[in-house]
Motif scaffolding. Sequence first.
Motif, PDB file in Angstrom:
ATOM      1  N   ASP A  21      10.373   9.316   0.904  1.00  0.00           N
ATOM      2  CA  ASP A  21       9.743   8.419  -0.064  1.00  0.00           C
ATOM      3  C   ASP A  21       9.931   6.955   0.344  1.00  0.00           C
ATOM      4  OD1 ASP A  21       8.751  10.469  -1.689  1.00  0.00           O
ATOM      5  OD2 ASP A  21      10.595  10.568  -2.872  1.00  0.00           O
ATOM      6  N   TYR A  65       7.641   6.292   3.272  1.00  0.00           N
ATOM      7  CA  TYR A  65       6.270   6.187   2.773  1.00  0.00           C
ATOM      8  C   TYR A  65       6.017   4.816   2.153  1.00  0.00           C
ATOM      9  CZ  TYR A  65       2.143   6.698  -0.063  1.00  0.00           C
ATOM     10  OH  TYR A  65       0.920   6.476  -0.639  1.00  0.00           O
ATOM     11  N   LYS A  66       6.965   4.285   1.396  1.00  0.00           N
ATOM     12  CA  LYS A  66       6.814   2.958   0.778  1.00  0.00           C
ATOM     13  C   LYS A  66       6.608   1.887   1.848  1.00  0.00           C
ATOM     14  CE  LYS A  66       7.434   1.944  -3.240  1.00  0.00           C
ATOM     15  NZ  LYS A  66       6.360   1.652  -4.199  1.00  0.00           N
ATOM     16  N   SER A 109       3.098   2.325   3.321  1.00  0.00           N
ATOM     17  CA  SER A 109       1.981   2.195   2.382  1.00  0.00           C
ATOM     18  C   SER A 109       1.861   0.789   1.819  1.00  0.00           C
ATOM     19  CB  SER A 109       2.098   3.206   1.242  1.00  0.00           C
ATOM     20  OG  SER A 109       3.257   2.961   0.459  1.00  0.00           O
ATOM     21  N   GLU A 149      -1.224   7.679  -3.232  1.00  0.00           N
ATOM     22  CA  GLU A 149       0.170   7.884  -3.655  1.00  0.00           C
ATOM     23  C   GLU A 149       0.481   9.361  -3.908  1.00  0.00           C
ATOM     24  OE1 GLU A 149       2.715   5.682  -4.072  1.00  0.00           O
ATOM     25  OE2 GLU A 149       1.597   3.859  -3.656  1.00  0.00           O
ATOM     26  N   LYS A 202       0.766  11.124  -0.586  1.00  0.00           N
ATOM     27  CA  LYS A 202       1.563  10.363   0.387  1.00  0.00           C
ATOM     28  C   LYS A 202       0.789  10.184   1.697  1.00  0.00           C
ATOM     29  CE  LYS A 202       6.076  11.398  -1.520  1.00  0.00           C
ATOM     30  NZ  LYS A 202       5.926  10.343  -2.486  1.00  0.00           N
TER      31      LYS A 202
END
Length: 157
Positions: free
Chosen positions: A24, A27-28, A31, A83, A86
């Motif tokens: 996560d 991914y942040k 993204s 989101e 992902k």
Amino acid sequence: MAVSGAGACKLTVEAEVEIKANADKLYKVISNQHHDVPKAASDKIHDVAVHEGDWETSGSVKLWKYTLDGNVETFKEKVEIDEVNKWVSLTALEGSHVLDNYKSYKIIFQVTPKSEGGFVKITLEYEKLNENDPPPQKYLSFMVNVIKDIDAHLLKE
């Protein structure tokens, strides 16, 4: 504009990178925290700047400056973020070098979390300008190494 031969079809190259950091968090970064990428991969990515929009919204445009094979290149892209799945795509709008050989070029990242770490699938979708242009393998290898750098950076935090 007429298109013929291999230039008329979309092609892909793919790679998958196993990550040890929290999926996560990674991914942040890929993204909506692109501004953190130069910290994690400073030998490759020198700068990322918002050109239109912001850091977090689909449709925003960013300008990347990076070094590949000893050459400083730029890549202006439009980001799309999903989101739920992902998934992040960066579609080339302008760029030195990458668009010299490709009519279209898109990087797609799909992050798959596991109980510890996860995987990042990287897909490059492209259309060649000329039939004899090479596939963007060097760009795929570059992106694999950037993801590995981000992973290592996150593990140090």
